[in-house]
Design a protein around this motif. Structure first.
Motif, PDB file in Angstrom:
ATOM      1  N   HIS A 124     -24.649 -13.574 -51.495  1.00 24.28           N
ATOM      2  CA  HIS A 124     -23.126 -13.959 -51.795  1.00 24.28           C
ATOM      3  C   HIS A 124     -22.550 -13.377 -50.307  1.00 24.28           C
ATOM      4  N   SER A 125     -21.622 -13.839 -49.713  1.00 21.97           N
ATOM      5  CA  SER A 125     -21.182 -13.173 -48.447  1.00 21.97           C
ATOM      6  C   SER A 125     -19.216 -13.399 -49.055  1.00 21.97           C
ATOM      7  N   SER A 126     -19.029 -12.560 -47.728  1.00 22.07           N
ATOM      8  CA  SER A 126     -17.206 -13.173 -47.634  1.00 22.07           C
ATOM      9  C   SER A 126     -16.595 -12.452 -49.372  1.00 22.07           C
ATOM     10  N   CYS A 127     -16.943 -11.347 -49.277  1.00 19.79           N
ATOM     11  CA  CYS A 127     -16.841 -10.899 -50.356  1.00 19.79           C
ATOM     12  C   CYS A 127     -17.126  -9.410 -51.117  1.00 19.79           C
ATOM     13  N   LYS A 128     -16.473  -8.829 -52.382  1.00 20.04           N
ATOM     14  CA  LYS A 128     -16.494  -7.671 -52.600  1.00 20.04           C
ATOM     15  C   LYS A 128     -17.418  -7.137 -51.905  1.00 20.04           C
ATOM     16  N   ILE A 129     -18.869  -7.262 -52.551  1.00 16.80           N
ATOM     17  CA  ILE A 129     -19.632  -6.293 -52.726  1.00 16.80           C
ATOM     18  C   ILE A 129     -21.236  -7.572 -51.680  1.00 16.80           C
ATOM     19  N   PRO A 130     -21.090  -7.875 -50.074  1.00 18.15           N
ATOM     20  CA  PRO A 130     -21.695  -8.759 -49.900  1.00 18.15           C
ATOM     21  C   PRO A 130     -23.501  -8.549 -50.959  1.00 18.15           C
ATOM     22  N   ALA A 131     -24.568  -9.340 -51.387  1.00 13.83           N
ATOM     23  CA  ALA A 131     -25.665  -9.103 -51.942  1.00 13.83           C
ATOM     24  C   ALA A 131     -26.474 -10.296 -51.708  1.00 13.83           C
ATOM     25  N   LEU A 187     -30.891 -11.564 -60.304  1.00 16.86           N
ATOM     26  CA  LEU A 187     -31.475 -10.414 -59.761  1.00 16.86           C
ATOM     27  C   LEU A 187     -30.145  -9.358 -61.209  1.00 16.86           C
ATOM     28  N   SER A 188     -30.872  -8.607 -61.719  1.00 14.73           N
ATOM     29  CA  SER A 188     -30.093  -7.951 -63.046  1.00 14.73           C
ATOM     30  C   SER A 188     -29.519  -6.731 -62.336  1.00 14.73           C
ATOM     31  N   THR A 189     -30.460  -6.284 -61.359  1.00 15.48           N
ATOM     32  CA  THR A 189     -29.603  -5.632 -60.136  1.00 15.48           C
ATOM     33  C   THR A 189     -29.417  -5.977 -58.685  1.00 15.48           C
ATOM     34  N   LEU A 190     -28.240  -5.946 -58.032  1.00 19.50           N
ATOM     35  CA  LEU A 190     -27.616  -7.135 -56.618  1.00 19.50           C
ATOM     36  C   LEU A 190     -28.234  -6.397 -56.113  1.00 19.50           C
ATOM     37  N   LEU A 191     -29.028  -6.393 -54.897  1.00 17.74           N
ATOM     38  CA  LEU A 191     -29.221  -6.078 -53.512  1.00 17.74           C
ATOM     39  C   LEU A 191     -28.407  -6.081 -52.281  1.00 17.74           C
ATOM     40  N   ARG A 192     -27.479  -5.254 -52.197  1.00 12.90           N
ATOM     41  CA  ARG A 192     -26.290  -4.478 -51.813  1.00 12.90           C
ATOM     42  C   ARG A 192     -26.918  -5.427 -50.297  1.00 12.90           C
ATOM     43  N   GLU A 213     -25.835  -3.436 -47.592  1.00 15.75           N
ATOM     44  CA  GLU A 213     -25.314  -2.245 -47.560  1.00 15.75           C
ATOM     45  C   GLU A 213     -26.831  -0.854 -47.599  1.00 15.75           C
ATOM     46  N   GLU A 214     -27.774  -1.684 -49.211  1.00 19.00           N
ATOM     47  CA  GLU A 214     -29.033  -1.505 -49.420  1.00 19.00           C
ATOM     48  C   GLU A 214     -30.117  -1.867 -48.101  1.00 19.00           C
ATOM     49  N   LEU A 215     -29.932  -3.365 -47.808  1.00 23.30           N
ATOM     50  CA  LEU A 215     -30.899  -4.050 -46.944  1.00 23.30           C
ATOM     51  C   LEU A 215     -30.465  -2.768 -45.606  1.00 23.30           C
ATOM     52  N   LYS A 216     -29.933  -2.740 -45.077  1.00 25.54           N
ATOM     53  CA  LYS A 216     -29.069  -2.460 -43.230  1.00 25.54           C
ATOM     54  C   LYS A 216     -29.966  -0.956 -43.260  1.00 25.54           C
ATOM     55  N   LYS A 217     -30.775  -0.480 -44.911  1.00 22.41           N
ATOM     56  CA  LYS A 217     -30.968   1.335 -45.096  1.00 22.41           C
ATOM     57  C   LYS A 217     -33.030   0.693 -44.656  1.00 22.41           C
ATOM     58  N   ILE A 218     -32.880   0.018 -44.525  1.00 18.98           N
ATOM     59  CA  ILE A 218     -34.658  -0.443 -45.036  1.00 18.98           C
ATOM     60  C   ILE A 218     -34.902  -0.420 -43.516  1.00 18.98           C
ATOM     61  N   ASN A 219     -35.888  -0.046 -43.131  1.00 22.07           N
ATOM     62  CA  ASN A 219     -35.913   0.416 -41.198  1.00 22.07           C
ATOM     63  C   ASN A 219     -37.297  -0.961 -41.059  1.00 22.07           C
ATOM     64  N   ALA A 220     -37.723  -1.299 -42.000  1.00 15.81           N
ATOM     65  CA  ALA A 220     -38.245  -2.484 -41.877  1.00 15.81           C
ATOM     66  C   ALA A 220     -37.713  -3.665 -41.647  1.00 15.81           C
ATOM     67  N   LEU A 221     -36.998  -3.925 -41.830  1.00 16.89           N
ATOM     68  CA  LEU A 221     -35.861  -5.099 -41.761  1.00 16.89           C
ATOM     69  C   LEU A 221     -34.679  -4.999 -40.479  1.00 16.89           C
ATOM     70  N   GLU A 222     -35.180  -3.979 -39.524  1.00 13.94           N
ATOM     71  CA  GLU A 222     -34.490  -4.009 -38.121  1.00 13.94           C
ATOM     72  C   GLU A 222     -34.465  -5.158 -37.515  1.00 13.94           C
ATOM     73  N   ASN A 223     -35.384  -6.211 -37.551  1.00 11.34           N
ATOM     74  CA  ASN A 223     -35.070  -7.681 -37.074  1.00 11.34           C
ATOM     75  C   ASN A 223     -34.404  -8.675 -37.826  1.00 11.34           C
ATOM     76  N   PHE A 224     -34.214  -8.743 -39.205  1.00 12.74           N
ATOM     77  CA  PHE A 224     -34.128  -9.311 -40.235  1.00 12.74           C
ATOM     78  C   PHE A 224     -32.489 -10.063 -39.442  1.00 12.74           C
ATOM     79  N   ARG A 225     -32.747 -11.359 -38.971  1.00  7.96           N
ATOM     80  CA  ARG A 225     -31.672 -12.378 -38.921  1.00  7.96           C
ATOM     81  C   ARG A 225     -30.388 -12.101 -39.662  1.00  7.96           C
ATOM     82  N   LEU A 226     -30.252 -12.136 -41.236  1.00 11.38           N
ATOM     83  CA  LEU A 226     -29.047 -10.888 -41.473  1.00 11.38           C
ATOM     84  C   LEU A 226     -28.195 -10.112 -41.083  1.00 11.38           C
ATOM     85  N   LEU A 227     -29.496  -9.600 -40.687  1.00 11.83           N
ATOM     86  CA  LEU A 227     -28.841  -7.893 -40.329  1.00 11.83           C
ATOM     87  C   LEU A 227     -28.479  -8.033 -38.695  1.00 11.83           C
TER      88      LEU A 227
END
Length: 153
Positions: free
Chosen positions: A54-61, A108-113, A115-129
DNA sequence: GCCAACGTTGGC
DNA sequence: GCCAACGTTGGC
């Protein structure tokens, strides 16, 4: 089997909308970016899985998982003058834009924000970020898929 | 083929 | 609502 991420603005079409759609399926139309078009037309296959974002919304996730449910086919909206996606320069003989069908798999029962994705070091090359990323359809590597999946599995 | 102008995306 | 990033358009 490649993995993907599909963006949608929840005000326009949310994971909940997909869950409630007939057969839990929808046409993924209106992609008007050549790079995203190429992914759809040349690299997506039935059975591929994708994160639903979900983009362009209150909690992108990341809010769920969907699967690709068809081969690519010419996006009908490009030929419809009443559609916001109408493209007068495209022709039936030589269509410019492509669509695929998408099937709901899981919410997902708990959405993955974001904000949280950005904290994961292994995802530093992830295109979304990546800075300035605007692609609405983007590939996810096997490693990225596993790392993200592990967050909620 | 260059590049300025413009429109869109999307996080904040 | 702001603004940075990026894609597209169109004049030259």
């Amino acid at each position: 089997m490649p993995y993907w991420l599909l963006k949608s603005e929840p005000d326009a079409f949310s994971i909940e909308d997909l869950r409630q759609a007939p057969d839990r399926k929808t046409i993924w139309e209106g992609v008007r970016n050549y790079q995203a078009r190429n992914f759809i037309r040349d690299a997506m296959h039935p059975g591929d899985r994708a994160f639903f974002y979900h983009s362009s919304c209150k909690i992108p996730a990341i809010v769920g998982i969907v699967s690709i449910a068809s081969q690519a086919y010419p996006d009908p909206s490009q030929f419809d003058p009443t559609s916001p996606y109408y493209d007068a320069h495209s022709s039936v003989d030589n269509p410019r834009w492509f669509a695929i069908d998408v099937h709901f798999e899981k919410e997902l029962s708990t959405l993955l924000r974001l904000e949280e994705l950005k904290k994961i070091n292994a995802l530093e090359n992830f295109r979304l970020l990546q800075r300035g990323n605007r692609l609405s359809v983007l590939p996810v590597s096997d490693a990225e898929w596993e790392i993200i999946h592990a967050q909620f599995a």
